[in-house]
Design an enzyme around this catalytic site. Structure first.
Site, PDB file in Angstrom:
ATOM      1  N   ASP A   1       0.863  -1.181   0.000  1.00 40.97           N
ATOM      2  CA  ASP A   1       0.000   0.000   0.000  1.00 40.97           C
ATOM      3  C   ASP A   1       0.901   1.233   0.000  1.00 40.97           C
ATOM      4  O   ASP A   1       1.843   1.313   0.797  1.00 40.97           O
ATOM      5  CB  ASP A   1      -0.876  -0.025   1.252  1.00 40.97           C
ATOM      6  CG  ASP A   1      -2.008   0.981   1.214  1.00 40.97           C
ATOM      7  OD1 ASP A   1      -1.807   2.089   0.678  1.00 40.97           O
ATOM      8  OD2 ASP A   1      -3.088   0.667   1.738  1.00 40.97           O
ATOM      9  N   ILE A   2       0.639   2.186  -0.871  1.00 43.32           N
ATOM     10  CA  ILE A   2       1.467   3.399  -0.905  1.00 43.32           C
ATOM     11  C   ILE A   2       0.982   4.449   0.093  1.00 43.32           C
ATOM     12  O   ILE A   2       1.548   5.532   0.176  1.00 43.32           O
ATOM     13  CB  ILE A   2       1.573   4.001  -2.325  1.00 43.32           C
ATOM     14  CG1 ILE A   2       0.200   4.373  -2.876  1.00 43.32           C
ATOM     15  CG2 ILE A   2       2.336   3.052  -3.243  1.00 43.32           C
ATOM     16  CD1 ILE A   2       0.268   5.224  -4.135  1.00 43.32           C
ATOM     17  N   HIS A  33     -10.546  -5.595  -2.136  1.00 46.42           N
ATOM     18  CA  HIS A  33      -9.174  -5.650  -1.636  1.00 46.42           C
ATOM     19  C   HIS A  33      -9.155  -5.873  -0.137  1.00 46.42           C
ATOM     20  O   HIS A  33     -10.026  -5.436   0.592  1.00 46.42           O
ATOM     21  CB  HIS A  33      -8.371  -4.406  -2.009  1.00 46.42           C
ATOM     22  CG  HIS A  33      -8.951  -3.104  -1.581  1.00 46.42           C
ATOM     23  ND1 HIS A  33     -10.084  -2.557  -2.156  1.00 46.42           N
ATOM     24  CD2 HIS A  33      -8.551  -2.226  -0.639  1.00 46.42           C
ATOM     25  CE1 HIS A  33     -10.346  -1.398  -1.589  1.00 46.42           C
ATOM     26  NE2 HIS A  33      -9.435  -1.173  -0.658  1.00 46.42           N
ATOM     27  N   HIS A  71      -6.708  -5.493   3.221  1.00 42.77           N
ATOM     28  CA  HIS A  71      -5.527  -4.868   3.808  1.00 42.77           C
ATOM     29  C   HIS A  71      -4.903  -5.863   4.781  1.00 42.77           C
ATOM     30  O   HIS A  71      -5.591  -6.355   5.686  1.00 42.77           O
ATOM     31  CB  HIS A  71      -5.901  -3.616   4.612  1.00 42.77           C
ATOM     32  CG  HIS A  71      -6.460  -2.505   3.795  1.00 42.77           C
ATOM     33  ND1 HIS A  71      -5.709  -1.448   3.359  1.00 42.77           N
ATOM     34  CD2 HIS A  71      -7.728  -2.278   3.344  1.00 42.77           C
ATOM     35  CE1 HIS A  71      -6.463  -0.610   2.679  1.00 42.77           C
ATOM     36  NE2 HIS A  71      -7.700  -1.096   2.650  1.00 42.77           N
TER      37      HIS A  71
END
Length: 130
Positions: free
Chosen positions: A29-30, A93, A95
């Site tokens: 993750d950016i 998605h 995390h």
């Protein structure tokens, strides 16, 4: 229309890839809340996790488990937290967040900043444990 995640899968947008197979893709993750914060996605574009068929959902979870084990073995933490929000990008998605305390799962906390080189080192460390 392709989501940002579909564009990442296609290679149209760069990412710090952790792993992929025919059906799933994992990348850093950016906007991480902790070092190693990883996103795991299906390659099919689907907005809501519970709209996946049973086989796709099971496959996604099993792929995420493999990534979580590599995360746990490469990033100092107590556990790997799992979070599904799904509102920010209309593409299913998960995390995976290395945590030491529950507050590490808070998406409202300050986003960590890493250099390109640091992201590459983190991704390589995780890949090395798969």
């Amino acid at each position: 229309m392709d989501t940002i995640f579909t564009k990442i899968i296609k290679g149209e947008i760069p990412c710090y890839k952790i792993a992929e197979n025919n059906d799933y893709f994992a990348f850093l993750d950016i906007r991480p809340t902790s070092k190693g914060h990883t996103l795991v996605i299906p390659k099919i574009q689907n907005d809501y996790i519970f709209d996946l068929d049973d086989e796709q959902l099971c496959g996604l979870i099993l792929f995420a488990k493999k990534i979580a084990k590599a995360l746990k073995n490469s990033i100092p933490c107590e556990r790997i937290g799992i979070k599904v929000i799904g509102l920010e990008v209309p593409h299913t998605h998960i995390h995976l967040i290395p945590i030491r305390v529950e507050g590490d799962m808070n998406h409202g906390k300050e986003i960590l900043k890493f250099t390109d080189e640091e992201y590459k080192e983190i991704a390589e460390a995780i890949r090395g444990k798969i």
